[in-house]
Design a protein around this motif. Structure first.
Motif: not given
Length: 371
Positions: A138-144, A126-136
């Motif tokens: 201050i504007g969600c810039s990491g995932v952007a 089963t495809p599972v992806t974790l996105i653990l981001s920087a800089d959320e």
């Protein structure tokens, strides 16, 4: 007595200082990456700045849309008031684990990682992806940045483990921050008729904007869109007519309003005052319909584990899901994680230990159902 893995992992994450700025999320990635690699996840790291990393970990097939599990690694500063429990200690007192980020959202990250590792031991493809981001924070810039760079897989849904007391939330309002500048003509304050007072124009705008501008398109769960005039500034000295004034505007939008329609409404309302309007921050609202099959799976898991009925609701704050959901094709996006949302950003922030272990069980049931 051996500590519960999710509790221990939460403590280890709280021990790492990822206050943003500067962030230093790479230190948290160095803790989590080996755990996920040992569980068979393919881990990729994306540099955001000095000692700043976002991490994307994937396991399972790559020819099918992936279940996205989203969390951020940065926290807000400690605040100016003293903490009863040191903010980086992760100490447990009673049923509460204290520390900066315990609720927002290192507890949620620990739940996602723990659940994903345990689930991977049960189901291989089963495809599972974790996105653990920087800089959320201050504007969600990491995932952007991750969305912009096109490094994320095709998504089936997005589950964000921000604090909701383990109650599923189907979206949140959007944010539109505007700066409105009003121009005039300076003159000596003793001769006001020789000038054109920009401050008066700004004051007229504030009065006009605080008249329920966006009422009348209420959403059954999100409610009405709101507008707050949050900044008011003008003048260099006391004895001059000001020729420039600024009004800051905070709009929280619902899916019943497009941001372009909101801007048009404001332009029309303030046209006689001829403002110069600049968009500073523009993030869309998100909403997943309760009839969606992902919502059914999430509600069922929460009701089974918690033993109580859940109902459609939203969170009042913004999340990385507001970027990931639209950025990955407007996929179903749900916010669900341990911790009281009112604890976020507070001195003596904590997460109930029970909600950490409960959160793992909820996510395991969700993953099994979606599988």
């Amino acid at each position: 007595m051996v500590a519960d893995p999710v509790v221990s992992l939460t403590q280890q994450l709280v021990n790492i200082d990822t206050v943003n700025p500067p962030g230093n999320e790479a230190d948290a990635v160095r803790l989590l990456a080996p755990i996920l690699k040992a569980a068979g996840f393919s881990v990729k790291e994306y540099e955001y700045g000095p000692n700043r990393l976002s991490m994307v970990a994937h396991r399972g097939r790559t020819d099918r849309p992936s279940i996205i599990l989203s969390g951020h690694l940065d926290t807000v500063p400690f605040g100016s008031q003293p903490w009863t429990n040191p903010p980086l200690e992760g100490g447990i007192l009673g049923d509460r684990l204290y520390g900066r980020g315990a609720a927002d959202m290192k507890g949620g990250v620990a739940v996602l990682v723990t659940a994903a590792v345990e689930f991977s031991n049960r189901v291989m493809d089963t495809p599972v992806t974790l996105i653990l981001s920087a800089d959320e924070e201050i504007g969600c810039s990491g995932v952007a940045r991750l969305v912009k760079d096109g490094v994320l897989p095709e998504a089936y849904c997005v589950l964000v483990a921000e604090p909701t007391s383990n109650m599923p939330c189907l979206g949140h309002k959007g944010i539109l921050w505007l700066k409105a500048l009003f121009h005039g003509k300076t003159a000596h304050a003793a001769f006001p008729d020789l000038g054109d007072n920009a401050l008066v124009k700004a004051a007229q705008a504030v009065i006009a904007l605080n008249g329920s501008v966006f009422n009348g398109k209420s959403h059954p769960v999100m409610g009405e869109a709101t507008l707050v005039t949050s900044r008011f500034f003008s003048g260099d000295n006391y004895n001059s007519v000001p020729d420039l004034a600024e009004v800051g505007i905070d709009i929280r939008s619902t899916v019943n309003w497009s941001h372009s329609a909101m801007l048009k409404t404001i332009d029309q309302l303030l046209a006689p005052l001829a403002p110069e309007i600049e968009v500073l921050f523009d993030l869309l609202p998100i909403w997943t319909e309760p009839a969606n099959e992902v919502v059914a799976a999430v509600f069922s898991a929460c009701e089974t584990v918690r033993g109580e009925l859940v109902h459609p609701r939203i969170v009042t704050f913004y999340t990385d899901g507001g970027v990931l959901g639209p950025g990955l094709g407007d996929v179903p996006t749900i916010v669900l994680g341990p911790g009281n949302p009112g604890m976020a950003h507070k001195v003596n922030e904590y997460v109930p230990v029970k909600e950490l272990t409960e959160g793992v069980q909820i996510y395991l049931k969700i993953l099994s159902s979606l599988c």
